[in-house]
Design a protein around this motif. Structure first.
Motif, PDB file in Angstrom:
ATOM      1  N   ASN A 114       0.716  -1.033   0.116  1.00  0.00           N
ATOM      2  CA  ASN A 114      -0.101  -0.100   0.079  1.00  0.00           C
ATOM      3  C   ASN A 114       0.874   1.208  -0.067  1.00  0.00           C
ATOM      4  N   LYS A 115       1.838   1.262   0.820  1.00  0.00           N
ATOM      5  CA  LYS A 115       2.905   2.306   0.847  1.00  0.00           C
ATOM      6  C   LYS A 115       3.732   2.615  -0.781  1.00  0.00           C
ATOM      7  N   ALA A 116       3.968   1.546  -1.365  1.00  0.00           N
ATOM      8  CA  ALA A 116       4.424   1.552  -2.645  1.00  0.00           C
ATOM      9  C   ALA A 116       3.479   2.146  -3.669  1.00  0.00           C
ATOM     10  N   CYS A 117       2.189   1.843  -3.443  1.00  0.00           N
ATOM     11  CA  CYS A 117       0.962   1.951  -4.453  1.00  0.00           C
ATOM     12  C   CYS A 117       0.924   3.664  -4.237  1.00  0.00           C
ATOM     13  N   GLU A 118       0.896   3.968  -2.982  1.00  0.00           N
ATOM     14  CA  GLU A 118       0.899   5.756  -2.778  1.00  0.00           C
ATOM     15  C   GLU A 118       1.990   6.259  -3.480  1.00  0.00           C
ATOM     16  N   TYR A 119       3.036   5.744  -3.132  1.00  0.00           N
ATOM     17  CA  TYR A 119       4.293   6.422  -3.892  1.00  0.00           C
ATOM     18  C   TYR A 119       4.060   6.378  -5.461  1.00  0.00           C
ATOM     19  N   ILE A 120       3.633   5.407  -5.907  1.00  0.00           N
ATOM     20  CA  ILE A 120       3.340   5.411  -7.361  1.00  0.00           C
ATOM     21  C   ILE A 120       2.351   6.321  -7.821  1.00  0.00           C
ATOM     22  N   VAL A 121       1.480   6.510  -7.075  1.00  0.00           N
ATOM     23  CA  VAL A 121       0.092   7.327  -7.337  1.00  0.00           C
ATOM     24  C   VAL A 121       0.615   8.704  -7.515  1.00  0.00           C
ATOM     25  N   GLN A 122       1.489   9.087  -6.424  1.00  0.00           N
ATOM     26  CA  GLN A 122       2.067  10.441  -6.244  1.00  0.00           C
ATOM     27  C   GLN A 122       3.035  10.628  -7.345  1.00  0.00           C
TER      28      GLN A 122
ATOM     29  N   ASP B 179      13.273  -0.137  -9.633  1.00  0.00           N
ATOM     30  CA  ASP B 179      14.267  -0.144  -8.503  1.00  0.00           C
ATOM     31  C   ASP B 179      13.905   0.933  -7.676  1.00  0.00           C
ATOM     32  N   GLU B 180      13.458   2.246  -8.155  1.00  0.00           N
ATOM     33  CA  GLU B 180      12.995   3.195  -7.318  1.00  0.00           C
ATOM     34  C   GLU B 180      11.971   2.981  -6.525  1.00  0.00           C
ATOM     35  N   VAL B 181      11.027   2.400  -6.814  1.00  0.00           N
ATOM     36  CA  VAL B 181       9.903   2.190  -6.086  1.00  0.00           C
ATOM     37  C   VAL B 181      10.197   1.080  -5.089  1.00  0.00           C
ATOM     38  N   ALA B 182      10.823   0.153  -5.363  1.00  0.00           N
ATOM     39  CA  ALA B 182      11.227  -0.955  -4.452  1.00  0.00           C
ATOM     40  C   ALA B 182      12.166  -0.430  -3.456  1.00  0.00           C
ATOM     41  N   GLN B 183      13.135   0.560  -3.844  1.00  0.00           N
ATOM     42  CA  GLN B 183      13.952   1.157  -2.689  1.00  0.00           C
ATOM     43  C   GLN B 183      13.073   2.130  -1.739  1.00  0.00           C
ATOM     44  N   SER B 184      12.076   2.660  -2.343  1.00  0.00           N
ATOM     45  CA  SER B 184      11.126   3.516  -1.371  1.00  0.00           C
ATOM     46  C   SER B 184      10.574   2.781  -0.059  1.00  0.00           C
ATOM     47  N   VAL B 185      10.424   1.382  -0.388  1.00  0.00           N
ATOM     48  CA  VAL B 185       9.927   0.568   0.509  1.00  0.00           C
ATOM     49  C   VAL B 185      10.936  -0.333   1.177  1.00  0.00           C
TER      50      VAL B 185
ATOM     51  N   SER C   8      14.458  -5.140  -5.943  1.00  0.00           N
ATOM     52  CA  SER C   8      13.570  -5.040  -6.992  1.00  0.00           C
ATOM     53  C   SER C   8      12.836  -6.609  -7.358  1.00  0.00           C
ATOM     54  N   TYR C   9      13.415  -7.440  -7.203  1.00  0.00           N
ATOM     55  CA  TYR C   9      13.151  -8.916  -7.625  1.00  0.00           C
ATOM     56  C   TYR C   9      11.949  -9.424  -6.524  1.00  0.00           C
ATOM     57  N   TYR C  10      12.170  -9.123  -5.216  1.00  0.00           N
ATOM     58  CA  TYR C  10      11.217  -9.252  -4.204  1.00  0.00           C
ATOM     59  C   TYR C  10      10.040  -8.561  -4.375  1.00  0.00           C
ATOM     60  N   PHE C  11      10.286  -7.256  -4.503  1.00  0.00           N
ATOM     61  CA  PHE C  11       9.087  -6.208  -4.458  1.00  0.00           C
ATOM     62  C   PHE C  11       8.475  -6.776  -5.809  1.00  0.00           C
ATOM     63  N   SER C  12       8.789  -6.868  -6.978  1.00  0.00           N
ATOM     64  CA  SER C  12       8.222  -7.347  -8.235  1.00  0.00           C
ATOM     65  C   SER C  12       7.243  -8.629  -7.986  1.00  0.00           C
ATOM     66  N   ARG C  13       7.821  -9.600  -7.340  1.00  0.00           N
ATOM     67  CA  ARG C  13       7.036 -10.761  -7.012  1.00  0.00           C
ATOM     68  C   ARG C  13       5.922 -10.470  -5.902  1.00  0.00           C
ATOM     69  N   LEU C  14       6.234  -9.589  -4.871  1.00  0.00           N
ATOM     70  CA  LEU C  14       5.060  -9.320  -3.835  1.00  0.00           C
ATOM     71  C   LEU C  14       4.165  -8.652  -4.391  1.00  0.00           C
ATOM     72  N   PHE C  15       4.415  -7.559  -5.247  1.00  0.00           N
ATOM     73  CA  PHE C  15       3.314  -6.674  -5.906  1.00  0.00           C
ATOM     74  C   PHE C  15       2.373  -7.326  -6.774  1.00  0.00           C
ATOM     75  N   LYS C  16       2.944  -8.326  -7.444  1.00  0.00           N
ATOM     76  CA  LYS C  16       1.996  -9.100  -8.330  1.00  0.00           C
ATOM     77  C   LYS C  16       1.105  -9.897  -7.526  1.00  0.00           C
ATOM     78  N   GLN C  17       1.817 -10.392  -6.451  1.00  0.00           N
ATOM     79  CA  GLN C  17       0.791 -11.197  -5.678  1.00  0.00           C
ATOM     80  C   GLN C  17      -0.337 -10.650  -4.927  1.00  0.00           C
ATOM     81  N   HIS C  18      -0.077  -9.593  -4.671  1.00  0.00           N
ATOM     82  CA  HIS C  18      -1.161  -8.780  -3.771  1.00  0.00           C
ATOM     83  C   HIS C  18      -1.991  -7.900  -4.512  1.00  0.00           C
ATOM     84  N   LYS C  19      -1.267  -7.288  -5.645  1.00  0.00           N
ATOM     85  CA  LYS C  19      -2.310  -6.390  -6.434  1.00  0.00           C
ATOM     86  C   LYS C  19      -2.722  -7.093  -7.736  1.00  0.00           C
ATOM     87  N   GLY C  20      -2.510  -8.318  -8.147  1.00  0.00           N
ATOM     88  CA  GLY C  20      -3.158  -9.016  -9.210  1.00  0.00           C
ATOM     89  C   GLY C  20      -2.726  -8.256 -10.652  1.00  0.00           C
TER      90      GLY C  20
END
Length: 551
Positions: A435-443, A452-458, A462-474
Motif C-alpha cells: 500500500n505504501k508503494a502504491c501511494e508512492y506510485i500514484v504520487q 528499482d526506485e519504487v522498491a527502494q522507497s519501501v 526489486s526482484y522480491y518487490f516485483s513478486r510481492l506486488f504481483k501477488q497482492h495487486k493482481g
C-alpha cells in the motif's frame, strides 16, 4: 614510468645510450649513470631503479659481481647486460644470476629499444599483479570478520564434517584450534531495555558488550555475533589439557565474562556453557548444549552462568538431546512449512519421550522447546507482541497437561498457532508495504518511475518487490503505473478544460499519440470522446431534474 641506471666505463657509450633512451623510449627515464661497479652499487641503493643496463667488463668491480650485490638489497631490479665480449661463459653466468637480457656491443638502437620495451612491459605486468594482490589483500582484510562469522556458524551448526576442513579454514584465519568448548552469551531482556532507543544506540550497546566479552574471553578465544542478542564464544584449548581442567576453565571464564559485563555495561548477560570436546567436529554438540542451558534461564532467571551439567534432563548419562532434529524443526518453522515442521517435530518428540523415563523431565524439555520455536516464528515474521502473550498462555496450558500424549498433541498444536501468527503477520506487513508503494506510485506516476526506485522507497529488492506486488495487486508494476496515469488523466478530463496534449504530458506521456492509443485500449474511447461522454451525461442529468413549484 620506468627508471633506468646506465653502468658503463666508457662515457661515450653512456651518452649514446642516454640519447637513444630519451629519444626512442618516452616511458623510460635515465635516473643515473655510473662508470664502474662500486659506484653502481651506491646509485642503485639511492635510486632503486627498475632496470640497470650494465657492462660486464669494468674496472674495480665487474658487472656480474655488481649484480650479485645489488640483488641483496634490490631483488626486483631487472639487469640487462651489455658487453663487447661474445663469450659463452659470461652469458651462462649472467643467465644463472637472473639477468633479464644479454646484449652484445655494438648494439643497434632498434634492438636496445626492443629490449627496454620488453623488460618495461614485464615490470608493468609485475606492478599490476602486485597492485591486484594488494587490492585483494585489502578486500580480504575487510571481509575477514564475515569469513570468521561464517566459519563459526558452520562450526557450531555442524556443517563442517571433516577435521581437515576445520583445520584448513582455521589456518586461513590464523586460528590454531586444537580442542574447544562453546559459551553462548545472551543479553538479558535486550528488547525491553532498548525499546525506546534508536537503532544506533542499540548497536553501540551491543558493540560495547562485544568488546567486553572479547577482552575477558582472552587471547585465543573466538567471539562472534550470531544473530539476535547472542554472542558465541569459542574457547580454544592447547593440546594435552585434561577434560577436568578444561571444564573448570570454561566455567571460570564464563563467570568472569558475566561479572565484567555487569560491572562495565548497563545490562547483564546470561551465559550457557557447553561441554569441552577434543574432537573439533563435536563443537556443534557443545554449542547446542550451551543453547539449551541458556534457554533454561526462562525458568531460573538471568544474569548467571548455566552449565549443561546443571540440567538433569540434558545430562549425557541419562539422555542425549536430539539437537539436529530440533534444528530441522526450527528451520521449517522459520520458513512457514507447516506440514514439514510438524513431521519433524513428531520425530523430535519421539526421541524426547522415548529417552526420558520421567514425565516432569519430558514436560520441562518441551517447555524449553516451545520457547525456542516461538523465537523461530518471530525470526520468520511473527509478531513479537502477539507471540509474547501467546507464549504465556501456552506455557500455562502446557503445565496443566497430565499425560505424555497430551503434551505431544499440545506441542503440535502450538506449531500450528505459531505458524498461523507468522503467516498472518507476514500478510499484514506485506499489505502495508504494498500500500505504501502504491501511494508512492500514484504520487509520482507523472515521472519516469522505475521498478528499482519504487522498491527502494519501501526498502525491498526489486526482484522480491516485483513478486510481492504481483501477488497482492493482481497486476504487474508497469500495468499499475498505466492504471494510475489513466486514472489521473480521467480526473483531469472531467474536471478541467486542459488540452489532451497538456494532460498527456502531466500524467507522464511525452508522446500524445501513444497516450491516446493507451487510453483507447483501456477505456474503449479516445480522451476527447471520454470528456464529451462525461459532460453529456452531466448535461442530461441536469435536464432531467424536476423544477420545484410553489403552491
Amino acid at each position: 614510468m620506468y627508471t633506468l641506471l646506465v653502468v658503463d666505463d666508457e662515457q661515450l657509450e653512456r651518452q649514446a645510450i642516454r640519447m637513444i633512451v630519451e629519444k626512442r623510449c618516452p616511458e623510460v627515464t635515465v635516473s643515473g649513470e655510473a662508470a664502474e661497479g662500486e659506484a653502481a652499487l651506491d646509485l642503485a641503493r639511492k635510486c632503486q631503479p627498475d632496470m640497470i643496463l650494465m657492462d660486464i667488463r669494468m674496472p674495480v668491480m665487474d658487472g656480474l659481481e655488481a649484480m650479485k650485490r645489488i640483488r641483496t638489497f634490490s631483488p626486483h631490479t631487472r639487469v640487462i647486460f651489455l658487453t663487447a665480449f661474445d663469450e659463452f661463459n659470461y652469458a651462462k653466468e649472467a643467465i644463472t644470476l637472473g639477468a633479464a637480457e644479454y646484449l652484445l656491443k655494438p648494439v643497434r638502437p632498434e634492438e636496445l629499444v626492443r629490449v627496454l620495451g620488453k623488460v618495461s612491459e614485464e615490470i608493468g605486468c609485475e606492478r599490476r599483479r602486485q597492485d591486484e594482490e594488494e587490492r585483494l589483500r585489502q578486500q580480504l582484510k575487510h571481509a575477514l570478520p564475515f569469513i570468521q562469522m561464517s566459519f563459526v556458524y558452520d562450526l557450531v551448526s555442524g556443517n563442517i564434517e571433516s577435521s581437515q576442513e576445520i583445520q584448513e579454514r582455521a589456518g586461513f584465519l590464523n586460528l590454531p584450534l586444537q580442542s574447544a568448548a562453546v559459551l553462548l552469551v545472551d543479553i538479558d531482556n535486550f528488547t525491553g531495555l532498548t525499546l525506546h532507543d534508536t537503532e544506533l544506540n542499540k548497536q553501540l550497546l551491543k558493540q560495547r558488550v562485544y568488546e567486553t566479552v572479547c577482552r575477558v574471553a582472552g587471547e585465543g578465544a573466538l567471539v562472534t555475533p550470531l544473530g539476535g542478542d547472542n554472542l558465541v564464544v569459542l574457547l580454544n584449548f592447547a593440546e594435552g589439557v585434561t577434560e577436568a581442567t578444561a571444564q573448570k576453565t570454561v566455567l571460570e571464564r564464563a563467570e568472569a565474562i558475566r561479572a565484567a559485563v555487569q560491572e562495565e555495561q548497563p545490562v547483564t548477560v546470561t551465559i550457557g556453557a557447553g561441554r569441552y570436546y577434543r574432537d573439533l567436529t563435536d563443537v556443534s554438540k557443545s554449542y547446542y548444549e550451551a543453547l539449551k542451558a541458556k534457554q533454561h534461564s526462562f525458568f531460573i532467571g538471568g544474569n548467571q552462568v548455566i552449565a549443561v551439567e546443571d540440567l538433569p534432563h540434558l545430562n549425557a548419562g541419562l539422555f542425549a538431546y536430539p539437537f539436529q532434529r530440533e534444528k530441522t524443526v526450527l528451520e521449517k518453522v522459520r520458513c512457514g512449512e507447516r506440514q514439514a515442521a510438524k513431521l519433524a517435530l513428531e520425530k523430535l518428540l519421539d526421541e524426547i519421550c522415548d529417552g526420558h523415563p520421567e514425565f516432569e523431565i519430558i514436560k520441562t524439555s518441551l517447555l524449553e522447546l516451545l520457547i525456542v520455536l516461538s523465537r523461530a516464528a518471530i525470526e520468520g515474521g511473527a509478531s513479537l507482541e502477539q507471540l509474547t502473550l501467546l507464549n504465556n498462555h501456552l506455557l500455562s496450558e502446557m503445565m496443566a497437561c497430565r499425560t505424555v500424549e497430551e503434551v505431544r498433541q499440545y506441542a503440535l498444536d502450538c506449531v500450528d498457532r505459531f505458524i498461523d501468527n507468522m503467516l498472518e503477520n507476514r500478510l499484514s506487513v506485506n499489505m502495508r508495504v504494498i500500500n505504501k508503494a502504491c501511494e508512492y506510485i500514484v504520487q509520482n506516476c507523472h515521472r519516469n518511475l522505475s521498478l528499482d526506485e519504487v522498491a527502494q522507497s519501501v526498502h525491498l529488492s526489486s526482484y522480491y518487490f516485483s513478486r510481492l506486488f504481483k501477488q497482492h495487486k493482481g497486476c504487474n508494476f508497469v500495468e499499475f503505473i498505466t492504471r494510475s496515469r489513466l486514472a489521473l488523466a480521467q480526473k483531469m478530463l472531467r474536471e478541467s478544460d486542459y488540452s489532451v496534449v497538456f494532460i498527456a504530458m502531466k500524467v507522464g506521456y511525452q508522446d500524445t499519440s501513444y497516450f491516446c492509443r493507451v487510453f483507447r485500449n483501456e477505456l474503449g474511447m479516445t480522451p476527447n470522446q471520454y470528456r464529451n461522454s462525461v459532460r453529456k451525461s452531466a448535461s442530461d442529468s441536469e435536464d432531467n431534474k424536476v423544477p420545484l413549484t410553489s403552491k
